[in-house]
Design a protein around this motif. Structure first.
Motif, PDB file in Angstrom:
ATOM      1  N   GLY A   8     -14.994   1.264   5.442  1.00 55.89           N
ATOM      2  CA  GLY A   8     -13.997   0.842   4.478  1.00 55.89           C
ATOM      3  C   GLY A   8     -12.464   0.908   4.953  1.00 55.89           C
ATOM      4  O   GLY A   8     -11.385   1.060   3.669  1.00 55.89           O
ATOM      5  N   ASN A   9     -12.119   1.763   5.729  1.00 56.17           N
ATOM      6  CA  ASN A   9     -11.072   2.537   6.454  1.00 56.17           C
ATOM      7  C   ASN A   9     -10.166   0.902   6.110  1.00 56.17           C
ATOM      8  O   ASN A   9     -10.583   0.364   7.770  1.00 56.17           O
ATOM      9  N   CYS A  10      -9.498   1.026   5.924  1.00 53.73           N
ATOM     10  CA  CYS A  10      -8.105  -0.025   5.862  1.00 53.73           C
ATOM     11  C   CYS A  10      -6.856   0.811   5.795  1.00 53.73           C
ATOM     12  O   CYS A  10      -7.128   1.400   4.615  1.00 53.73           O
ATOM     13  N   PRO A  26       6.611   2.853   3.891  1.00 52.90           N
ATOM     14  CA  PRO A  26       5.700   3.754   3.039  1.00 52.90           C
ATOM     15  C   PRO A  26       4.305   2.844   3.499  1.00 52.90           C
ATOM     16  O   PRO A  26       4.162   2.129   4.142  1.00 52.90           O
ATOM     17  N   SER A  27       3.067   3.285   3.409  1.00 53.65           N
ATOM     18  CA  SER A  27       1.819   3.525   3.970  1.00 53.65           C
ATOM     19  C   SER A  27       0.607   3.462   2.464  1.00 53.65           C
ATOM     20  O   SER A  27       1.169   4.052   2.160  1.00 53.65           O
ATOM     21  N   TYR A  28       0.069   2.569   2.811  1.00 47.32           N
ATOM     22  CA  TYR A  28      -1.136   3.008   1.943  1.00 47.32           C
ATOM     23  C   TYR A  28      -2.724   2.748   2.261  1.00 47.32           C
ATOM     24  O   TYR A  28      -3.171   2.504   2.972  1.00 47.32           O
ATOM     25  N   ASP A  29      -3.527   4.069   2.480  1.00 46.37           N
ATOM     26  CA  ASP A  29      -4.459   4.264   2.813  1.00 46.37           C
ATOM     27  C   ASP A  29      -6.097   3.890   2.152  1.00 46.37           C
ATOM     28  O   ASP A  29      -6.501   4.469   1.022  1.00 46.37           O
ATOM     29  N   PHE A  30      -6.578   2.672   2.046  1.00 38.20           N
ATOM     30  CA  PHE A  30      -7.618   2.222   0.827  1.00 38.20           C
ATOM     31  C   PHE A  30      -8.606   3.038   0.871  1.00 38.20           C
ATOM     32  O   PHE A  30      -9.702   3.010  -0.257  1.00 38.20           O
ATOM     33  N   SER A  31      -9.072   3.517   1.996  1.00 39.01           N
ATOM     34  CA  SER A  31     -10.262   4.393   2.062  1.00 39.01           C
ATOM     35  C   SER A  31     -10.113   6.034   1.600  1.00 39.01           C
ATOM     36  O   SER A  31     -10.326   5.810   0.768  1.00 39.01           O
ATOM     37  N   ASN A  57      -7.513   6.246  -1.348  1.00 42.63           N
ATOM     38  CA  ASN A  57      -7.043   5.462  -2.060  1.00 42.63           C
ATOM     39  C   ASN A  57      -5.656   6.407  -2.478  1.00 42.63           C
ATOM     40  O   ASN A  57      -5.488   7.479  -3.606  1.00 42.63           O
ATOM     41  N   SER A  58      -5.167   6.657  -1.185  1.00 42.73           N
ATOM     42  CA  SER A  58      -3.367   7.181  -1.134  1.00 42.73           C
ATOM     43  C   SER A  58      -2.050   6.720  -0.480  1.00 42.73           C
ATOM     44  O   SER A  58      -2.618   5.683   0.034  1.00 42.73           O
ATOM     45  N   TRP A  59      -0.969   7.299  -0.704  1.00 44.97           N
ATOM     46  CA  TRP A  59       0.429   6.305  -0.308  1.00 44.97           C
ATOM     47  C   TRP A  59       0.593   7.858   0.735  1.00 44.97           C
ATOM     48  O   TRP A  59       0.404   8.834   0.405  1.00 44.97           O
ATOM     49  N   ASP A  60       0.886   7.436   1.991  1.00 46.07           N
ATOM     50  CA  ASP A  60       2.261   7.842   2.830  1.00 46.07           C
ATOM     51  C   ASP A  60       3.271   7.210   3.163  1.00 46.07           C
ATOM     52  O   ASP A  60       3.706   6.436   2.959  1.00 46.07           O
ATOM     53  N   PHE A  61       4.700   7.864   3.654  1.00 47.77           N
ATOM     54  CA  PHE A  61       5.820   7.945   3.537  1.00 47.77           C
ATOM     55  C   PHE A  61       6.063   8.598   4.305  1.00 47.77           C
ATOM     56  O   PHE A  61       6.026   9.876   4.609  1.00 47.77           O
ATOM     57  N   THR A  76       0.647  11.602   0.687  1.00 53.17           N
ATOM     58  CA  THR A  76      -0.156  12.415  -0.559  1.00 53.17           C
ATOM     59  C   THR A  76      -1.094  13.186  -0.308  1.00 53.17           C
ATOM     60  O   THR A  76      -1.418  14.120  -1.510  1.00 53.17           O
ATOM     61  N   SER A  77      -2.422  12.211   0.036  1.00 56.67           N
ATOM     62  CA  SER A  77      -4.190  12.830  -0.143  1.00 56.67           C
ATOM     63  C   SER A  77      -3.969  14.256   0.462  1.00 56.67           C
ATOM     64  O   SER A  77      -4.709  15.218   0.229  1.00 56.67           O
ATOM     65  N   SER A  78      -3.161  15.100   1.480  1.00 52.54           N
ATOM     66  CA  SER A  78      -3.193  16.526   2.195  1.00 52.54           C
ATOM     67  C   SER A  78      -2.556  17.315   2.505  1.00 52.54           C
ATOM     68  O   SER A  78      -2.284  18.425   2.222  1.00 52.54           O
ATOM     69  N   LYS A  79      -1.153  16.573   1.434  1.00 52.95           N
ATOM     70  CA  LYS A  79      -0.684  17.289   0.960  1.00 52.95           C
ATOM     71  C   LYS A  79       0.221  17.464   2.049  1.00 52.95           C
ATOM     72  O   LYS A  79       1.029  18.817   2.047  1.00 52.95           O
ATOM     73  N   ASN A  80       0.083  17.300   3.428  1.00 51.46           N
ATOM     74  CA  ASN A  80       1.057  17.715   4.727  1.00 51.46           C
ATOM     75  C   ASN A  80       2.630  16.952   5.033  1.00 51.46           C
ATOM     76  O   ASN A  80       2.936  15.902   4.833  1.00 51.46           O
ATOM     77  N   LEU A  81       3.335  18.057   4.941  1.00 57.58           N
ATOM     78  CA  LEU A  81       4.429  17.027   5.495  1.00 57.58           C
ATOM     79  C   LEU A  81       5.202  17.645   6.679  1.00 57.58           C
ATOM     80  O   LEU A  81       5.125  18.551   7.049  1.00 57.58           O
TER      81      LEU A  81
END
Length: 212
Positions: free
Chosen positions: A119-121, A137-142, A144-148, A166-171
């Protein structure tokens, strides 16, 4: 014949790699090695071979793992817009992925990546403003989170980039320079905002290219 040398420094370790490429008509032959190939005497660790026809295919062979990776590229047109397709298969872990990038114009494109059988898309939109500033901006369906991510080119060769997952809170922050005269380098720092210690991880990379 072209050669490149890359050195990477982290807070707790250092590494190096070298690559030699030879053109044989429209085919490029490439061999690369890491410091693991030389440390403790010559050995096959870190040695990789590749055959490439730019824009069409790449076949990589990991010598110590005896593992092949195949990559095929093609471009088709959708409503007169180029759609760049890439098929990748790694035999060792039996992993197959598809990449596609639809280029609307010089400032706008949409890309997608999917790993077959999972389900990795991921879906990403890229917008270049004024030829200097890039928004991604990008969206990870597996997950369910956004990256910027946002980057800015300054002084011609220098690029500053910031990214947040946003999923890992990594800057992540990055400064890179790509110069044909003085070589290339990249300095990056990553910080996990969920970590109470808030200790950044620092990395520096330098690359030198040579004509032989």
């Amino acid at each position: 014949m072209k050669a490149s040398f890359k050195a990477k420094y982290e807070t707790d370790k250092a590494a190096a790699a070298a690559t030699v490429a030879v053109n044989a008509g429209d085919i490029k032959l490439r061999a690369s090695m890491t410091d693991a190939t030389i440390v403790s005497g010559p050995n096959l660790n870190g040695l990789a071979l590749a055959v490439e026809k730019p824009g069409f295919f790449i076949v990589d062979y990991n010598v110590p793992k005896k593992d092949f990776r195949f990559q095929f590229m093609n471009t088709i047109r959708v409503s007169e817009k180029p759609l760049n397709l890439t098929y990748m298969h790694s035999r060792g872990d039996n992993r197959t992925s598809l990449d596609g990038t639809l280029v609307f114009d010089s400032a706008n494109k949409v890309s997608a990546n999917h790993v077959l059988g999972s389900g990795n898309c991921k879906l990403k939109y890229t917008y270049v403003h004024g030829g200097l500033t890039t928004f991604e901006p990008s969206y990870d369906f597996s997950k369910n989170s956004w990256d910027f991510a946002i980057s800015r080119r300054v002084y011609g060769d220098d690029v500053f980039r910031a990214a947040y997952q946003t999923s890992s809170k990594n800057l992540g922050l990055e400064w890179s320079r790509n110069s044909k005269l003085n070589g290339s380098f990249k300095i990056s720092a990553s910080l996990n905002l969920a970590d109470e210690r808030k200790m950044p991880k620092l990395t520096a990379e330098s690359t030198w290219d040579f004509e032989m």
